[in-house]
Design a protein around this motif. Structure first.
Motif, PDB file in Angstrom:
ATOM      1  N   ILE A  72      21.106  63.849  18.500  1.00 23.83           N
ATOM      2  CA  ILE A  72      20.305  63.241  18.366  1.00 23.83           C
ATOM      3  C   ILE A  72      20.260  62.022  17.845  1.00 23.83           C
ATOM      4  CG2 ILE A  72      18.012  63.302  17.736  1.00 23.83           C
ATOM      5  CD1 ILE A  72      17.594  64.607  20.868  1.00 23.83           C
ATOM      6  N   GLU A  73      20.609  61.209  17.815  1.00 27.44           N
ATOM      7  CA  GLU A  73      20.756  59.144  16.940  1.00 27.44           C
ATOM      8  C   GLU A  73      21.887  59.860  16.142  1.00 27.44           C
ATOM      9  OE1 GLU A  73      17.978  57.409  16.489  1.00 27.44           O
ATOM     10  OE2 GLU A  73      16.587  58.366  17.805  1.00 27.44           O
ATOM     11  N   GLY A  74      22.746  60.917  16.882  1.00 26.91           N
ATOM     12  CA  GLY A  74      23.899  60.537  16.695  1.00 26.91           C
ATOM     13  C   GLY A  74      24.259  61.457  15.046  1.00 26.91           C
ATOM     14  N   TYR A  75      22.896  62.866  15.310  1.00 25.43           N
ATOM     15  CA  TYR A  75      22.812  64.072  13.947  1.00 25.43           C
ATOM     16  C   TYR A  75      23.179  64.927  15.454  1.00 25.43           C
ATOM     17  CZ  TYR A  75      21.163  60.724  10.838  1.00 25.43           C
ATOM     18  OH  TYR A  75      20.841  59.474   9.832  1.00 25.43           O
ATOM     19  N   ASP A  76      24.495  66.325  14.979  1.00 26.56           N
ATOM     20  CA  ASP A  76      24.300  67.034  15.534  1.00 26.56           C
ATOM     21  C   ASP A  76      23.475  68.498  15.017  1.00 26.56           C
ATOM     22  OD1 ASP A  76      26.732  67.401  17.412  1.00 26.56           O
ATOM     23  OD2 ASP A  76      28.573  67.621  15.220  1.00 26.56           O
TER      24      ASP A  76
ATOM     25  N   TYR B 183      19.824  70.161   7.382  1.00 27.43           N
ATOM     26  CA  TYR B 183      19.148  70.397   7.615  1.00 27.43           C
ATOM     27  C   TYR B 183      17.961  69.633   7.988  1.00 27.43           C
ATOM     28  CZ  TYR B 183      21.460  75.081   7.448  1.00 27.43           C
ATOM     29  OH  TYR B 183      22.284  75.441   7.467  1.00 27.43           O
ATOM     30  N   LEU B 184      17.747  68.325   9.009  1.00 30.34           N
ATOM     31  CA  LEU B 184      16.803  67.556   8.840  1.00 30.34           C
ATOM     32  C   LEU B 184      15.984  67.579   9.991  1.00 30.34           C
ATOM     33  CD1 LEU B 184      17.845  64.523   6.707  1.00 30.34           C
ATOM     34  CD2 LEU B 184      16.116  66.170   6.330  1.00 30.34           C
ATOM     35  N   GLN B 185      14.926  66.365  10.095  1.00 34.11           N
ATOM     36  CA  GLN B 185      14.151  66.859  11.346  1.00 34.11           C
ATOM     37  C   GLN B 185      14.455  65.838  12.199  1.00 34.11           C
ATOM     38  OE1 GLN B 185      10.373  69.815  12.696  1.00 34.11           O
ATOM     39  NE2 GLN B 185      10.346  68.170  11.542  1.00 34.11           N
ATOM     40  N   PRO B 186      14.997  65.443  12.936  1.00 30.25           N
ATOM     41  CA  PRO B 186      15.109  63.706  13.421  1.00 30.25           C
ATOM     42  C   PRO B 186      14.160  63.889  14.642  1.00 30.25           C
ATOM     43  CG  PRO B 186      17.148  64.832  14.335  1.00 30.25           C
ATOM     44  CD  PRO B 186      16.573  65.461  12.979  1.00 30.25           C
ATOM     45  N   LEU B 187      13.976  64.772  15.102  1.00 31.91           N
ATOM     46  CA  LEU B 187      12.235  64.964  16.433  1.00 31.91           C
ATOM     47  C   LEU B 187      11.764  65.584  16.717  1.00 31.91           C
ATOM     48  CD1 LEU B 187      11.960  63.156  18.744  1.00 31.91           C
ATOM     49  CD2 LEU B 187      13.812  64.359  20.240  1.00 31.91           C
ATOM     50  N   VAL B 188      10.627  65.940  17.288  1.00 30.40           N
ATOM     51  CA  VAL B 188       9.996  67.099  16.941  1.00 30.40           C
ATOM     52  C   VAL B 188       8.932  66.569  18.312  1.00 30.40           C
ATOM     53  CG1 VAL B 188       8.237  68.553  16.415  1.00 30.40           C
ATOM     54  CG2 VAL B 188       9.360  67.511  14.429  1.00 30.40           C
ATOM     55  N   GLU B 189       9.217  67.224  19.556  1.00 29.66           N
ATOM     56  CA  GLU B 189       8.401  66.849  20.670  1.00 29.66           C
ATOM     57  C   GLU B 189       7.635  68.446  21.066  1.00 29.66           C
ATOM     58  OE1 GLU B 189      10.529  66.795  23.640  1.00 29.66           O
ATOM     59  OE2 GLU B 189      11.045  64.838  23.248  1.00 29.66           O
ATOM     60  N   TYR B 190       5.483  67.263  20.545  1.00 33.24           N
ATOM     61  CA  TYR B 190       4.645  68.549  21.158  1.00 33.24           C
ATOM     62  C   TYR B 190       3.722  68.523  22.529  1.00 33.24           C
ATOM     63  CZ  TYR B 190       4.543  68.353  16.369  1.00 33.24           C
ATOM     64  OH  TYR B 190       4.999  67.835  14.806  1.00 33.24           O
TER      65      TYR B 190
ATOM     66  N   GLY C 207      11.961  60.425  13.269  1.00 34.76           N
ATOM     67  CA  GLY C 207      12.193  60.430  11.838  1.00 34.76           C
ATOM     68  C   GLY C 207      13.475  59.687  12.103  1.00 34.76           C
ATOM     69  N   SER C 208      14.003  58.885  10.798  1.00 39.43           N
ATOM     70  CA  SER C 208      15.454  57.860  11.044  1.00 39.43           C
ATOM     71  C   SER C 208      15.177  57.062   9.598  1.00 39.43           C
ATOM     72  CB  SER C 208      14.801  56.647  12.008  1.00 39.43           C
ATOM     73  OG  SER C 208      13.912  55.750  11.997  1.00 39.43           O
ATOM     74  N   ASP C 209      15.976  56.279   9.236  1.00 43.78           N
ATOM     75  CA  ASP C 209      16.362  55.656   7.853  1.00 43.78           C
ATOM     76  C   ASP C 209      16.744  56.398   6.930  1.00 43.78           C
ATOM     77  OD1 ASP C 209      16.813  53.317   6.416  1.00 43.78           O
ATOM     78  OD2 ASP C 209      14.493  52.592   6.338  1.00 43.78           O
ATOM     79  N   LEU C 210      17.783  57.295   6.686  1.00 44.11           N
ATOM     80  CA  LEU C 210      18.057  58.339   6.603  1.00 44.11           C
ATOM     81  C   LEU C 210      18.557  57.096   4.445  1.00 44.11           C
ATOM     82  CD1 LEU C 210      19.081  61.567   6.342  1.00 44.11           C
ATOM     83  CD2 LEU C 210      22.079  60.810   6.340  1.00 44.11           C
TER      84      LEU C 210
END
Lengths: 406, 204
Positions: B98-102, B130-137, B150-153
């Protein structure tokens, strides 16, 4: 044919009493069914009128989707010139702007979500008689910055006139709306739900509080004549563009329409039962009359009268009787109905209290309009004509030998 | 924080003190009209301090599902996020980029006794950060209702974190709430007594 008519007419007056009895049965049938239907329709009209006056107006204009979402985001821009322009339409009698929203009201430890109605005090009172519901304190005026609470709500919050409450909610575009507002007056509503959850602010003040400057959520429109709803809706749709929604009372309160439909169905069943009773009454009198004329028919047929001619004469007689009865009934019922329309029957006792509690007057109202009036007349006439077939059949089967022996 | 709607936007700035997972205090610094408004979260309760009324108001349960300050967050979101550990059962259901993160793809299913509004939550956790780039509800019809992205590290106070967050309600096109962290400190000395009614009135 003239001869037949003459014969039939003379036959009628040979026995005045008999004719009058059967005409009277038709006469009362018309009056009864008319009064019953008039009472039903009157009740529906009254319900609609009350609900239109007290709550919805005949037609409402909102911003698109307001009715579904009920938020300030769907409010609409409003200024006085709109009223001036709309008033040019002759069907429109009252135009009521309101800013309705929900907010949290709080006093001490108690908080509750309430409906906040921003109103133009003068217009609101002209229409819904809000001032008459005041039990304590003062009514609002255009520049008031106080609040009117319903009685149940004031009890719940434990506040009186002169105390202050806190309103806390969201204004237009999500801006915080919070203020300490003095309680200006207490109003008492009959319907318990409303009595616990309604509050009123002057429109100007509520527009400021909710940052909804020059905006309202609904424009209620009262008409001079409820029959002009469709044409006025068309007029309004031409005036306002597609970013508005225009709804009539039937769309605004579908539950009222449904309850009337249900009630009307049972009313029609009642009316049907009344018609059956009427039919038997008319049929019964005609049957008796035929039975007592059996000797007369027998003699006529014995001396060479054709059965068909005799049948025609009796049919004409029945038609005459029905017409006399219906005409008399229709004429007499006009003043009766007009009187009832203007002097509804007052109710007393517990029933009256229950109806008053719903904010309606305790009366049995009546209505009177041509469609309903002629429908009853045609129905009763039809019943009478069908009954006329009985003597025809009777004459067809008559045997002079038997008939003469009586 | 920026609230974006199809026909208007509104920007707010705020200071937040948080003692995860139970306590948070939010102080609004702008716009002028809302300045000084404080929201306090203690466990499952939300309180607001209204400077204009000089009064603390407890948000009743009936208002929990209303939006907070007009944003796409509800009062309930402020309270609920904390119980993500306790109220759900968790299961790794796959791995995705996701967004380039595994990322691990993790499904959260609410426990039967938990009073939550979602039928499930799917979250992606970046393996190395250990960050959360995406959560879906998801709602009860198993449709995505909102996404939290989440973005812009950036490195702030010695930690790598996403500093730009977007809450996007999928059923309302053109609406979203954007949050940017301008400054953040971790492990500050703060205890539960800081999150009190008295402090709501004093905080600046």
């Amino acid at each position: 044919m003239i001869t037949y008519l003459k014969l039939a007419w003379r036959n009628l007056w040979r026995n005045k009493k008999r004719t009058l009895i059967s005409a009277a049965s038709v006469f009362f049938a018309v009056i009864l069914s008319l009064i019953m239907r008039s009472m039903q329709n009157g009740y529906y009209d009254y319900m609609i009128n009350s609900s239109v006056r007290l709550y919805t107006g005949h037609i409402q204009v909102h911003g698109k989707d307001f009715w579904e979402k009920r938020s300030l985001e769907e409010s609409m821009y409003f200024d006085e010139t709109v009223i001036q322009k709309l008033k040019k339409n002759k069907n429109i009698s009252q135009i009521i702007p309101r800013l309705e929203t929900f907010s949290l009201i709080s006093s001490g430890k108690v908080s509750k979500v309430v409906q906040v109605n921003g109103i133009t005090p003068q217009i609101e009172n002209d229409v819904t008689k809000l001032k008459d519901k005041l039990t304590d304190g003062e009514y609002l005026n255009e520049n008031s910055d106080g609040i009117l609470l319903t009685e149940g709500l004031a009890k719940l919050l434990g506040v009186q006139v002169g105390d202050s409450i806190i309103l806390y909610g969201q204004g237009f575009h999500g801006v915080t709306a919070a203020a300490v507002i003095p309680v200006e007056g207490i109003v008492k509503f009959a319907i318990p739900d409303q009595n616990k959850s309604f509050t009123y602010l002057a429109l100007n003040y509520s527009q400021q509080l909710f940052s909804a400057y020059d905006r309202i959520t609904s424009l209620s429109i009262l008409l001079k004549d409820a029959d002009e709803i469709e044409s006025t809706k068309t007029f309004l749709k031409n005036y306002f563009d597609n970013s508005y929604e225009i709804m009539d009372w039937a769309e605004l309160s579908p539950e009222l329409v449904q309850s009337i439909q249900v009630d009307n169905a049972s009313g029609i069943i009642m009316l049907g039962i009344l018609y059956v009773v009427i039919a038997f009454g008319i049929f019964g009198t005609i049957m008796m009359m035929t039975a007592e004329r059996v000797k007369e028919f027998g003699i006529l047929i014995s001396i060479g009268m054709k059965k068909s001619k005799l049948a025609v004469v009796t049919i004409l007689e029945t038609i005459f009787i029905s017409f006399i009865g219906v005409a008399a009934g229709a004429l007499i019922s006009i003043p009766i109905l007009l009187y009832l329309v203007n002097h509804p029957i007052p109710l007393t006792g517990e029933t009256a209290d229950a109806i008053l509690a719903w904010g309606f007057d305790p009366i049995i109202p009546f209505a009177f309009y041509p469609g309903m009036y002629f429908a009853q007349i045609w129905t009763v006439l039809a019943i009478a004509f069908v009954s006329a077939l009985y003597p025809v059949n009777f004459i067809r089967k008559i045997k002079p030998s038997v008939a003469l022996r009586g | 924080m920026k609230i974006i709607k199809p026909d208007w936007t509104r920007e707010m700035s705020m200071k937040v003190w948080a003692l995860e997972p139970d306590y948070a205090l939010i102080y609004i610094t702008s716009p002028a009209r809302d300045k000084g408004t404080v929201t306090l979260k203690r466990k499952n309760e939300v309180w607001n301090w209204l400077p204009s009324a000089q009064k603390v108001i407890k948000i009743p349960p009936s208002m929990m599902l209303q939006s907070w300050m007009g944003s796409d967050f509800t009062n309930d979101d402020l309270v609920r996020e904390s119980s993500v550990i306790k109220d759900y059962t968790h299961k790794i259901i796959g791995e995705e980029k996701i967004e380039g993160y595994d990322c691990y793809k993790i499904q959260l299913t609410p426990k039967p006794e938990a009073g939550v509004v979602w039928s499930k939550i799917i979250t992606w956790i970046a393996k190395d950060l250990y960050l959360q780039p995406l959560v879906e509800y998801y709602d009860e019809e198993n449709k995505v209702v909102k996404k939290f992205v989440g973005s812009d590290l950036k490195t702030m106070d010695g930690r790598k974190i996403f500093t730009h967050w977007e809450m996007v309600p999928t059923d309302k096109p053109g609406n979203k709430t954007v949050m940017d962290y301008t400054k953040i400190q971790f492990n500050i000395k703060i205890d539960e007594s800081f999150f009190s009614e008295q402090n709501m009135k004093k905080i600046r």
